[in-house]
Write an enzyme that holds these catalytic residues in place. Structure first.
Site, PDB file in Angstrom:
ATOM      1  CD  GLU A 258      44.112   1.461   4.894  1.00  0.00           C
ATOM      2  OE1 GLU A 258      43.444   1.367   5.438  1.00  0.00           O
ATOM      3  OE2 GLU A 258      45.495   1.781   4.459  1.00  0.00           O
ATOM      4  CG  ASP A 300      -1.009  -4.436   0.388  1.00  0.00           C
ATOM      5  OD1 ASP A 300      -0.377  -4.896   0.195  1.00  0.00           O
ATOM      6  OD2 ASP A 300      -1.526  -3.332   0.434  1.00  0.00           O
ATOM      7  CG  ASP A 558       1.133  -0.915  -4.524  1.00  0.00           C
ATOM      8  OD1 ASP A 558      -0.183  -1.040  -3.613  1.00  0.00           O
ATOM      9  OD2 ASP A 558       1.061  -2.155  -5.531  1.00  0.00           O
ATOM     10  CG  ASP A 562      -0.160  -0.246   2.209  1.00  0.00           C
ATOM     11  OD1 ASP A 562      -0.329  -0.476   2.648  1.00  0.00           O
ATOM     12  OD2 ASP A 562      -0.625  -0.163   0.959  1.00  0.00           O
ATOM     13  CG  ASN A 651      48.168  -0.896   5.836  1.00  0.00           C
ATOM     14  OD1 ASN A 651      47.137  -1.316   6.001  1.00  0.00           O
ATOM     15  ND2 ASN A 651      48.077   0.426   4.745  1.00  0.00           N
ATOM     16  CG  ASP A 655      44.538  -1.367   2.108  1.00  0.00           C
ATOM     17  OD1 ASP A 655      44.042  -2.331   3.542  1.00  0.00           O
ATOM     18  OD2 ASP A 655      44.854  -0.531   2.613  1.00  0.00           O
TER      19      ASP A 655
HETATM   20  N1  LIG Z   1     -13.658   2.675  -4.222  1.00  0.00           N
HETATM   21  C1  LIG Z   1     -13.686   1.784  -2.572  1.00  0.00           C
HETATM   22  N2  LIG Z   1     -14.773   2.166  -2.317  1.00  0.00           N
HETATM   23  C2  LIG Z   1     -15.444   1.588  -1.092  1.00  0.00           C
HETATM   24  N3  LIG Z   1     -15.560   0.812   0.223  1.00  0.00           N
HETATM   25  C3  LIG Z   1     -13.581   0.658  -0.492  1.00  0.00           C
HETATM   26  C4  LIG Z   1     -13.161   1.439  -2.061  1.00  0.00           C
HETATM   27  N4  LIG Z   1     -11.601   0.944  -1.531  1.00  0.00           N
HETATM   28  C5  LIG Z   1     -11.511  -0.153  -0.548  1.00  0.00           C
HETATM   29  N5  LIG Z   1     -13.021   0.218   0.353  1.00  0.00           N
HETATM   30  C6  LIG Z   1     -12.841  -0.603   1.412  1.00  0.00           C
HETATM   31  O1  LIG Z   1     -12.251   0.092   2.751  1.00  0.00           O
HETATM   32  C7  LIG Z   1     -11.292  -1.358   2.874  1.00  0.00           C
HETATM   33  C8  LIG Z   1      -9.824  -0.979   3.134  1.00  0.00           C
HETATM   34  O2  LIG Z   1      -9.696  -0.550   1.761  1.00  0.00           O
HETATM   35  P1  LIG Z   1      -8.568  -1.523   1.141  1.00  0.00           P
HETATM   36  O3  LIG Z   1      -8.161  -3.497   0.947  1.00  0.00           O
HETATM   37  O4  LIG Z   1      -7.669  -1.168   0.212  1.00  0.00           O
HETATM   38  O5  LIG Z   1      -7.300  -1.744   2.035  1.00  0.00           O
HETATM   39  P2  LIG Z   1      -5.433  -2.710   2.458  1.00  0.00           P
HETATM   40  O6  LIG Z   1      -5.558  -2.331   3.791  1.00  0.00           O
HETATM   41  O7  LIG Z   1      -4.958  -1.591   1.042  1.00  0.00           O
HETATM   42  O8  LIG Z   1      -5.950  -4.094   1.547  1.00  0.00           O
HETATM   43  P3  LIG Z   1      -4.930  -4.825   0.971  1.00  0.00           P
HETATM   44  O9  LIG Z   1      -4.636  -5.717   1.913  1.00  0.00           O
HETATM   45  O10 LIG Z   1      -5.506  -5.529   0.042  1.00  0.00           O
HETATM   46  O11 LIG Z   1      -4.843  -4.255  -0.427  1.00  0.00           O
HETATM   47  C9  LIG Z   1     -11.747  -2.509   1.637  1.00  0.00           C
HETATM   48  O12 LIG Z   1     -11.816  -4.034   2.293  1.00  0.00           O
HETATM   49  C10 LIG Z   1     -12.937  -2.228   1.580  1.00  0.00           C
HETATM   50  O13 LIG Z   1     -13.958  -2.876   1.899  1.00  0.00           O
HETATM   51 MG   LIG Z   2      -3.430  -2.130  -0.785  1.00  0.00          MG
END
Ligand SMILES: Nc1ncnc2c1ncn2[C@@H]1O[C@H](COP(=O)(O)OP(=O)(O)OP(=O)(O)O)[C@@H](O)[C@H]1O
Ligand SMILES: [Mg+2]
Length: 826
Positions: A258, A300, A558, A562, A651, A655
């Site tokens: 419980e 990431d 973040d 994601d 019990n 407890d």
């Molecule tokens: N503001 C922007 N202008 C132009 N291209 C961009 C911009 N932001 C991101 N990119 C392109 O998009 C790709 C993917 O974006 P980003 O790197 O943010 O992804 P991610 O998965 O969050 O990467 P990470 O794991 O490094 O955080 C970048 O490597 C870049 O080439």
């Molecule tokens: Mg990122």
């Protein structure tokens, strides 16, 4: 329409509307009042049965019995309530630090309010990463793109121009651009309120809750069987039916764990509070437990392995010579794009430190994570200028010429090869590379991203975090594999991973992920540590594929990109500075993105789990054994082995001794591995430890009956003391995998256990003895009892070692228990 003309609400009017339409919550959270919560533990069927039985006892003149029963039911309920209530208050205070907010215009100023206080008529400002807080239409849109897949299934973001027909919905989120929304409906009145509510809820059951549930079903079966059996046997022996019933109910109470909800809540709350001291906010208590079960942590790259603070270090023309022209173009793109709140754009603006030349912005094709590029169309004295920047793989295919040394040349195959050299060289150094391209036009005909001139490349430095390497090693040592899922290029991923000790010998690209089915992806994802150029949907698929292979998967990220992965992971972890939608989707929010803090959280999770497990193993071993002995004795003896009230008191005291289990120390070795429910271990404990404990009970019966020729009362007393001592003291053995003499309990646990045993021994000599049906015990019996208890503890220690080594030592292959250990390491 400029923002100046927007007609906003006054704070007073907003409050009035809030009262009128209710809070902006898709499903009204059912709030249980204090009284309801106080009564909840009472509403458990056994308590009700007990209270009924107490009523019956009182009717037939057994007032003392009735009073004892009522007192104990009340005391347990009150204790449970107080403890759970305290923990919940603490958790609510923590959670209040992470309430979702929205930015609304009221009384002429933009202010941040809790999202549940948004009302119809409000003007809400949305920027990239914001969840749409309610239904509405767009008054202002700057290239606003909304991810609506939760509602429509469409995975690509939808562009939203301004206008009354351009509606946005609760439950969706902004991927890029910005805008202002006039709210038309909130809460349950939103078009998709219902779906959104269902989606915003976490998965209905966590791994831990599933474990608890299967355990409860197991216990329930045992109770029904045993109690039914005892009741029948007692009735067949023509015992007083009321007493037989009361005895059976008392047995059922004895078997019911419980305090499990209380122990679980306190253990998890303890973990949550310790994590809060590292400024980690846990949004749902069970997430703590799931943290402890994680065996794969996906993350990431930016901000986890690296600092996330981008610095522009080089600007080169298409063939790799330094060029200011490319920087000028990049500045135009960053300055005039709407979603400037991004580290790459911020780095460009910070590097140039000068205002961009003045142009009129005509249109924008915002960034999205599938295209990986961003274009703006500008109008200037020379005509219309289209500037694009993005990942080199995404920009080169839309270029037909390139610029080097001030000359524009056709981009044929050979030139393409030469143009790729610069980004490759920079990527191998771990620099994040963007390509910049442009096109001059007479007419702003269409914003066609084609036939561009490649202007060159920008290189950004994002140094690895100091403690990333050591944290990854520590996680690996504790059984958590770290995998990197990045949108960045293969080269950068390789470089960064190598510098922090993640095995990047094999990197899988997003395109390869798409070519695989779920089963194939699951197998691949187990072997590969690094995925590059993956889109948000691909991140999410990788997580689900790993879960499908029986892993408990955490995801740390973040960004807007994601959010889907955070939602689909067993535990989503985001950072306070991250996108709102990421924080919404996460279960745990870190004040700083740090793997070290997360590692500590994982250890706290395992600790909490360890203590919950102790309570369960206690209940299913000696406690279970006691109930079996009582059942057996009820059949064999001419009288009831204990009076019903004595069973209940026994019990209750047992407890009480367990209340401090959540404070207990957990063996350092226990927290070195991911822990998951192992119902097999629980069942075996029940089936082996139970009978061991019954064996000692039977020995006690023999001593009492044959050696001391006990009266009924002395038998009751003798057994009461033995049973309380054995089942309480055994926690000292069960609480550790190792040697109980080397691993000490926490002070509160030691104190409660000792006081309960002493109290049990003192009762027969107290003024209450008569009322409870106890008589003083002969000294000789107490001596034998001490020997019996010592022998019992030694035997359980040996059996425990055997059980634990069977369950915890062997490499696991079942997906239900422990994580699959592919290398066969223990
Ligand atoms: N503001 C922007 N202008 C132009 N291209 C961009 C911009 N932001 C991101 N990119 C392109 O998009 C790709 C993917 O974006 P980003 O790197 O943010 O992804 P991610 O998965 O969050 O990467 P990470 O794991 O490094 O955080 C970048 O490597 C870049 O080439
Ligand atoms: Mg990122």
């Amino acid at each position: 329409m400029g923002e100046r003309q927007l007609s906003d609400l006054s704070e007073r009017e907003a409050r009035r509307r809030l009262r009128e339409v209710g809070p902006n919550e898709p499903v009204q959270g059912r709030r249980v009042g204090a009284v309801g919560r106080l009564l909840a533990p009472l509403a458990n069927p056994l308590s009700l049965l007990l209270l009924t039985a107490a009523g019956a006892s009182a009717l037939v003149g057994e007032q003392v019995n009735a009073a004892i029963i009522v007192a104990m039911v009340m005391l347990s309920s009150a204790l449970s309530y107080l403890q759970i209530h305290r923990s919940q208050r603490a958790i609510e205070r923590l959670r209040a630090q992470a309430v979702p907010t929205a930015k609304v215009l009221r009384d002429g100023t933009w202010r941040v309010v809790p999202r549940r206080e948004v009302v119809p008529g409000d003007l809400v400002r949305l920027v990239a990463g914001d969840p749409v807080p309610a239904d509405g239409w767009l008054l202002v849109s700057e290239g606003l793109q909304v991810q609506e897949s939760v509602l429509t299934g469409e995975s690509l973001p939808v562009e939203k121009p301004p206008g009354r027909d351009s509606r946005v919905y609760l439950g969706t989120y902004v991927v890029s651009g910005s805008g202002v929304v006039r709210v038309t409906a909130t809460g349950a009145r939103t078009q998709f309120g219902e779906i959104a509510a269902r989606l915003s809820e976490r998965q209905p059951e966590t791994e831990f809750e599933r474990g608890l549930r299967t355990f409860s079903v197991l216990i329930l079966r045992v109770i029904v069987f045993l109690v039914g059996f005892v009741l029948m046997a007692s009735l067949m022996r023509r015992r007083d039916p009321l007493e037989a019933l009361l005895f059976s109910v008392a047995l059922a109470v004895g078997l019911t764990p419980e305090f499990l909800p209380m122990v679980t809540t306190i253990a998890l709350a303890h973990g949550a509070m310790r994590m809060a001291s590292h400024r980690v906010i846990v949004k749902h208590l069970p997430a703590i437990q799931n943290l402890g079960s994680i065996d794969v942590l996906c993350s990431d790259k930016t901000g986890t392995l690296t600092t996330g603070e981008m610095r522009l270090v080089e600007h080169l023309d298409a063939l790799g010579s330094p060029s200011d022209r490319v920087l000028e173009l990049a500045l135009l793109n960053s300055y005039y794009s709407a979603g400037a709140d991004n580290p790459l754009d911020a780095a460009i603006l910070a590097h140039v430190k000068a205002p961009a030349p003045s142009y009129i912005k005509v249109r924008e094709l915002p960034f999205d994570f599938d295209r990986r590029r961003l274009s703006v169309m500008l109008e200037g004295s020379e005509g219309y200028l289209l500037v694009t920047k993005g990942a080199p793989e995404s920009v080169l295919p839309i270029c037909s010429s390139y610029e080097a040394g001030g000359e524009v040349l056709p981009l044929d195959e050979a030139a393409r090869e030469r143009c790729l050299q610069a980004p490759e060289r920079l990527g191998a150094l771990g620099h994040r590379v963007l390509a910049v391209a442009y096109k001059l036009m007479d007419q702003p005909s269409q914003l066609a991203e084609s036939k561009l001139v490649l202007a060159g490349f920008l290189a950004f430095l994002d140094p690895p975090l100091d403690d990333a390497g050591s944290s990854i090693a520590a996680l690996a040592a504790d059984g958590v594999k770290v995998k990197i899922l990045t949108g960045d290029s293969e080269l950068v991923a390789r470089h960064v991973c190598a510098s922090v000790g993640v095995d990047a010998s094999r990197v899988v690209l997003g395109a390869q992920v798409d070519a695989l089915d779920d089963a194939g992806l699951g197998r691949l994802a187990e072997d590969v540590q690094v995925f590059a150029r993956v889109s948000p949907a691909q991140k999410s698929r990788i997580i689900l594929a790993l879960r499908g292979r029986g892993h408990v998967v955490g995801y740390l990220g973040d960004g807007i990109n994601d959010a889907p992965a955070l939602r689909n992971a067993d535990v989503g972890i985001s950072a306070a500075k991250g996108a709102e939608v990421a924080k919404d989707a996460a279960d745990v929010v870190l004040s700083e993105r740090s793997l070290r803090v997360l590692h500590e959280g994982i250890v706290h999770g395992r600790r909490a789990f360890g203590n919950v497990m102790k309570y369960i193993l206690m209940g299913t071993s000696s406690n279970f054994g006691n109930v079996i002995s009582m059942a057996a004795a009820a059949v064999l003896l001419p009288f009831l082995p204990l009076l019903p009230t004595q069973v209940l008191l026994n019990n209750f005291l047992y407890d009480l001794a367990q209340v401090s289990i959540p404070t207990d120390n957990v063996d350092p070795t226990f927290v070195r591995k991911p822990r998951r429910w192992d119902l097999g271990l629980v069942r075996e404990f029940m089936l082996v430890m139970g009978p061991v404990s019954s064996g000692f009970d039977l020995l006690t019966f023999a001593v009492l009956l044959k050696l001391f020729h006990s009266s009924e009362s002395m038998f009751h007393t003798g057994w009461f003391v033995e049973s309380l001592a054995t089942q309480t003291l055994v926690v000292l053995v069960i609480r550790t995998f190792g040697n109980p003499l080397a691993s000490l309990p926490s002070k509160p646990l030691a104190a409660t256990v000792a006081s309960v045993v002493l109290l049990g021994m003192a009762l027969p000599y107290s003024p209450l003895a008569g009322k409870l049906g106890f008589v003083p015990l002969p000294a000789g019996y107490l001596l034998i009892l001490a020997c019996l208890v010592a022998a019992y503890l030694i035997v359980t220690e040996l059996v425990k070692r055997w059980l634990y080594s069977r369950h915890l030592g062997r490499p696991r292959n079942s997906t239900l228990q422990g994580q699959p250990d592919r290398e066969g390491r223990a």
